[in-house]
Design a protein around this motif. Sequence first.
Motif, mmCIF file in Angstrom:
data_model
loop_
_atom_site.group_PDB
_atom_site.id
_atom_site.type_symbol
_atom_site.label_atom_id
_atom_site.label_comp_id
_atom_site.label_asym_id
_atom_site.label_seq_id
_atom_site.Cartn_x
_atom_site.Cartn_y
_atom_site.Cartn_z
ATOM 1 N N ASP A 5 -2.825 -3.594 -2.593
ATOM 2 C CA ASP A 5 -3.378 -2.091 -3.317
ATOM 3 C C ASP A 5 -3.283 -2.503 -4.970
ATOM 4 O O ASP A 5 -2.501 -3.138 -5.305
ATOM 5 C CB ASP A 5 -2.727 -0.991 -2.782
ATOM 6 N N GLU A 55 0.768 -1.241 -0.038
ATOM 7 C CA GLU A 55 0.037 0.019 -0.006
ATOM 8 C C GLU A 55 0.829 1.025 0.047
ATOM 9 O O GLU A 55 1.747 1.291 0.714
ATOM 10 C CB GLU A 55 -0.866 -0.095 1.173
ATOM 11 N N ASP A 56 0.533 2.079 -1.078
ATOM 12 C CA ASP A 56 1.590 3.374 -1.080
ATOM 13 C C ASP A 56 1.024 4.577 -0.295
ATOM 14 O O ASP A 56 1.914 5.725 -0.135
ATOM 15 C CB ASP A 56 1.763 3.748 -2.585
ATOM 16 N N LYS A 95 -12.183 -0.414 -1.286
ATOM 17 C CA LYS A 95 -11.901 0.907 -0.304
ATOM 18 C C LYS A 95 -13.023 2.030 -0.445
ATOM 19 O O LYS A 95 -13.626 2.111 -1.604
ATOM 20 C CB LYS A 95 -10.568 1.537 -0.642
ATOM 21 N N SER A 126 -3.837 0.390 -7.129
ATOM 22 C CA SER A 126 -2.987 1.558 -7.803
ATOM 23 C C SER A 126 -1.653 1.752 -6.939
ATOM 24 O O SER A 126 -2.051 2.259 -5.643
ATOM 25 C CB SER A 126 -4.020 2.852 -7.486
HETATM 26 CA CA CA Z 1 -2.785 3.179 -3.683
#
Ligand code: CA
Length: 240
Positions: free
Chosen positions: A54, A10-11, A104, A56
Amino acid sequence: MTAHRLLLVEDEPSLARTVSDRLVAEGYDVEIAANGPSGERMATEGDFDLVLLDISLPRKNGFDVCRDLRRKGVATPILMLTARNELVDRVLGLKLGADDYLAKPFETLELLARIEALLRRSQAGTAASGAAADTARGYRFGDVRVDFDRAQVWRTGEDGAEAEIACSALEYRLLRFLIENRGQVHDRDRLLDQVWGYDATPTTRTVDVHVSSLRQKVEPNPGRPEFIVTVHGLGYRFDG
Ligand code: CA
């Protein structure tokens, strides 16, 4: 019982921290990767029970990471997380080898329930697939399938069709031995004993020659083996 190890890819730092804190509070060991390539590397090399992925992500998106993990034979359950709640994402994620999907923003309780369900399923699956592997008498890694009953090795091509790979009896026995003892490092003397069946009359160089020819046949990139890996100074190990 040791804690389950989760990899969170997760970024978004705040979300990663929030989710991670909550999972740690629930008794999980959590590691975080902040981009696609590092997540893929950690999932490949680390011994995780579950990957939260995630979609993206910087540098490589979650779909590509998922697909490439499965191509490498990494079977760790993957729960995909995405801000986009479209059916196409869900279908694509599952098609690429994800095990479940959560949109999400999600409730923590929902996330925990999904994680528990996946871990339960994978533990049951491991027990069952152990038995199934014995009866099915075969093994798959990457795009290769080994049929133990027929002593044949098959590879799925770009067009999706399987073609048999011609292996010598020794190559086949070597491959089968490595698969049946995957994850262990074998030195050359042990391979000679186990596969050639006599005590090192040929030189250990024989092993290297056969490993090399086998790699040419089953590795996606024989120059950089993913499955039959060299453990420097020790021997060989099958990772798949
Ligand atoms: Ca993301």
